[in-house]
Write an enzyme that holds these catalytic residues in place. Sequence first.
Site, mmCIF file in Angstrom:
data_model
loop_
_atom_site.group_PDB
_atom_site.id
_atom_site.type_symbol
_atom_site.label_atom_id
_atom_site.label_comp_id
_atom_site.label_asym_id
_atom_site.label_seq_id
_atom_site.Cartn_x
_atom_site.Cartn_y
_atom_site.Cartn_z
ATOM 1 N N CYS A 88 0.824 -1.138 0.150
ATOM 2 C CA CYS A 88 -0.145 -0.079 -0.086
ATOM 3 C C CYS A 88 0.748 1.142 -0.032
ATOM 4 O O CYS A 88 0.451 2.199 -0.579
ATOM 5 C CB CYS A 88 -0.834 0.003 1.079
ATOM 6 S SG CYS A 88 0.048 -0.248 2.842
ATOM 7 N N HIS A 163 -2.324 1.314 7.214
ATOM 8 C CA HIS A 163 -2.617 1.436 5.993
ATOM 9 C C HIS A 163 -2.291 2.654 5.286
ATOM 10 O O HIS A 163 -2.608 3.931 5.968
ATOM 11 C CB HIS A 163 -4.108 0.868 5.590
ATOM 12 C CG HIS A 163 -4.600 1.256 4.225
ATOM 13 N ND1 HIS A 163 -4.007 0.261 3.115
ATOM 14 C CD2 HIS A 163 -5.650 1.797 3.627
ATOM 15 C CE1 HIS A 163 -4.529 0.571 1.980
ATOM 16 N NE2 HIS A 163 -5.435 1.398 2.302
#
EC number: 3.4.19.12
Length: 323
Positions: A88, A163
Amino acid sequence: MADGSWCLIESDPGVFTELISNMGVKGVRVEEVWSLDDETMNQLKQVYGLVFLFKWQSGESPSQPANISDRESDNGVFFAHQVINNACATQAILSILLNAKDIELGSELSNFKNFTGDFSPEMKGLAISNSDTIRSVHNSFARYDPFENETPLAATEKDDVFHFITYMPVNGTLYELDGLKPNPINLGSCTDTDWLQKIRPIIQDRMATYASSEIRFNLMAVTRDPVDLYCQEISELNSTLEQLEKKRSEGNSKELDEDIQKIQNQRAILQQELSFEEEKLQRWKKENARRRHNFIPLIYNLLKKLSETAELNNLLENAKTKN
């Protein structure tokens, strides 16, 4: 590390800056954003996008105005689903690089962008996962671990999972780009000059949803390289100085002397800033080299030497008494 896997990389501006450079992109820097106040935001120059790191929670829904659709429009947004673990960070960076204007991508990313232009988000995500170049650059920041399992364990509910997502303007619209969402999140219209002010309350609201349960956030800005900006400004000042000095040579003028002195002072300040930025890049380069270095042999030999001189036992006993 098993073939085809992606390592975890540190959320650090020096790491991200070198990652971008190693992909062939020129003139781009990543800077950490310590505050969302006016002074800090105004100091950011030519920001292409923001990368936001937060603790991910299962089932989390994006924060957005109810009257704004989250469906992908024909706005030319490059958006890829995240189909691989641990990628990510690189995917958030790619979202900015492949959507921003006036970035010199280099041949590798330019070809990748053209090749995947008509792909669906799912296929774009698969294309990223299958790019040997992108994966190789990402994994160049893998820490050496002699005890690493060939098959990484999946995160459990007890593990903290973080994230990365992207905020940026694309063709007059402010977007949240999160590879775990089905589509780009349309956050409303904006301009290249006001989008940072518009995104500030959105990020603040998102952080506030965690209340006091979580304070670990990180925000980084992908910007034009300050070194390039300072060099350009110094070059412009030098040109102005040449013109003024030429005029002064044609006839003595006190007013011209004052203007020349003022510009020389401005140039001196810019040269100091330029030196600071160049030193920062060198410091990041050394830090990244240390991140990649395998210190296990050094530690092993150090412990071996300590054991041979009986110092190791003394250190262990001292450590026990402190506990």
